[in-house]
Write an enzyme that holds these catalytic residues in place. Structure first.
Site, PDB file in Angstrom:
ATOM      1  N   LYS A  55      -2.971  -3.552  -1.495  1.00  0.00           N
ATOM      2  CA  LYS A  55      -3.012  -3.181  -0.074  1.00  0.00           C
ATOM      3  C   LYS A  55      -1.656  -3.368   0.614  1.00  0.00           C
ATOM      4  CE  LYS A  55      -7.634  -2.384   0.949  1.00  0.00           C
ATOM      5  NZ  LYS A  55      -8.383  -2.985  -0.130  1.00  0.00           N
ATOM      6  N   SER A 308      -6.932  -4.004  -9.409  1.00  0.00           N
ATOM      7  CA  SER A 308      -6.473  -3.821  -8.027  1.00  0.00           C
ATOM      8  C   SER A 308      -6.282  -5.101  -7.225  1.00  0.00           C
ATOM      9  CB  SER A 308      -7.452  -2.906  -7.293  1.00  0.00           C
ATOM     10  OG  SER A 308      -8.771  -3.425  -7.392  1.00  0.00           O
TER      11      SER A 308
HETATM   12  C1  LIG Z   1      -9.455  -2.477  -0.757  1.00  0.00           C
HETATM   13  C2  LIG Z   1      -9.648  -2.710  -2.196  1.00  0.00           C
HETATM   14  C3  LIG Z   1     -10.174  -1.721  -3.055  1.00  0.00           C
HETATM   15  C4  LIG Z   1     -10.670  -0.377  -2.564  1.00  0.00           C
HETATM   16  O1  LIG Z   1      -9.675   0.371  -1.917  1.00  0.00           O
HETATM   17  P1  LIG Z   1     -10.048   1.571  -0.945  1.00  0.00           P
HETATM   18  O2  LIG Z   1      -8.757   2.153  -0.540  1.00  0.00           O
HETATM   19  O3  LIG Z   1     -10.836   0.999   0.210  1.00  0.00           O
HETATM   20  O4  LIG Z   1     -10.910   2.513  -1.730  1.00  0.00           O
HETATM   21  C5  LIG Z   1     -10.241  -2.011  -4.406  1.00  0.00           C
HETATM   22  N1  LIG Z   1      -9.861  -3.205  -4.906  1.00  0.00           N
HETATM   23  C6  LIG Z   1      -9.360  -4.171  -4.113  1.00  0.00           C
HETATM   24  C7  LIG Z   1      -8.967  -5.462  -4.735  1.00  0.00           C
HETATM   25  C8  LIG Z   1      -9.227  -3.955  -2.735  1.00  0.00           C
HETATM   26  O5  LIG Z   1      -8.740  -4.927  -1.955  1.00  0.00           O
END
Ligand SMILES: *Cc1c(COP(=O)(O)O)cnc(C)c1O
Length: 333
Positions: A55, A308
């Site tokens: 993010k 992520s």
């Molecule tokens: C926010 C987030 C997501 C999903 O991202 P989007 O852009 O809302 O689809 C996936 N994994 C993690 C760790 C996140 O913080």
């Protein structure tokens, strides 16, 4: 594809803008997953990103895209999760101040973490809706600039820089597996990957429980779903009934969306820990979960997954890791 709100040139500009301000995270091959799947499997270790999730890419690009006079007014959001952390960090790094609004129900450790990152914290009401109402008040009355978590062109372009890095690391990638919630990450990665490598499949992965983007894609318009607890808590929340960016992009660009059960997500976290030696949160484990449960179907070439985020409660992580006392049973299953 060129009539979509975010396209390759936007993502290339974002990459130049955020270069040096975010980490270029490692991309490593997983021998364990390659053996299971019969094709090379690459892991984009984005959970090693500063603040523990991707993010920061979107938040940094959004801040740097603001005219200096707006940046100086300060930015505001209602997220207590990874977007809030990223925005707090990015604001401080770029000479702005973030205000993060949250309800009284948010646990103290989360409040402390956001404060530690240099943000102002405003605690109001008892729900996320109350916190969002406070955001809107600060925008109209105090002139703060709202930076949304996903439905915003600069956010999507920032997240899309991950797609460029994946293609550089694995130019012949046939399938990219991306965690999916509001769709900022998936829309950005898909826009980058499809523009440079049109034959590569991009698949969104989310939890069975409360999959708002999946329900919206099925309905052909943004719809609301009931929110329930999940190991993948960063994938919770709706896509916004007035969605203007990510719904159209996910509809146009994603080849498929696959839903994972809580058991499968837990197995993904355990595999990450035991086989890859990585601590990841549930949302970051859906790619591994999909491969372990053979949900992706036939794999006809190299696969890339995005891990992520890693902002998991460590007591919860320990419980998940210890759930299956026999690691070899799972690996052989
Ligand atoms: C926010 C987030 C997501 C999903 O991202 P989007 O852009 O809302 O689809 C996936 N994994 C993690 C760790 C996140 O913080």
């Amino acid at each position: 594809m060129t009539d979509l709100p975010v396209t390759l040139p936007d993502i290339e500009r974002a990459a130049r803008r955020i270069d040096g301000r975010i980490l270029r995270t490692p991309f490593v091959l997983s021998a364990a997953l390659a053996q299971r799947c019969g094709v090379p499997v690459g892991l984009k270790l984005e959970h090693h990103q500063t603040t523990g999730s991707f993010k920061l890419r979107g938040a940094t690009n959004a801040l740097l895209s603001l005219p200096p006079e707006k940046r100086a007014r300060g930015v505001v959001a209602a997220s207590t999760g990874n977007h809030g952390r990223a925005l707090a960090h990015a604001a401080r790094a770029e000479g702005s101040v973030a205000t993060i609004c949250m309800s009284k129900l948010v646990p103290d450790n989360k409040v402390a973490e956001i404060r530690r990152l240099g943000a102002n914290v405003r605690i109001v009401g008892k729900s996320q809706d109350d916190a969002q109402a406070e955001v809107e008040r600060l925008v109209t009355e105090n002139g703060l600039v709202m930076v949304p978590p996903f439905d915003d062109g600069a956010i999507v372009a920032g997240q899309g820089t991950l797609g460029l890095e994946i293609l550089e690391a694995m130019p012949d990638v046939a399938t990219v597996l991306v965690p999916l919630s509001g769709g900022g990450l998936a829309a950005g990665i898909a826009a980058a990957v499809k523009a440079r490598s049109p034959k590569t499949r991009v698949i969104g992965l989310t939890m069975e429980r409360g999959a708002a983007m999946k329900a919206s894609l099925d309905a052909g318009r943004p719809v609301q779903v009931e929110e329930v607890e999940s190991l993948a808590d960063s994938l919770g929340g709706g896509i916004g009934l007035d969605n203007t960016v990510t719904f159209a992009m996910c509809r146009a660009l994603l080849d498929d969306v696959i839903l994972l059960s809580e058991t499968e997500i837990a197995a993904g976290m355990r595999h990450a820990y035991r086989e890859e030696r990585e601590v990841i949160e549930g949302a970051g484990a859906v790619g591994i979960a999909a491969l372990l449960s053979a949900r992706v179907g036939r794999l006809d070439g190299p696969v890339a997954l995005v891990l992520s985020g890693r902002n998991v409660d460590m007591a919860q992580h320990l419980r998940v890791i210890n759930e299956n006392p026999d690691p070899f049973r799972e690996a052989a299953a």
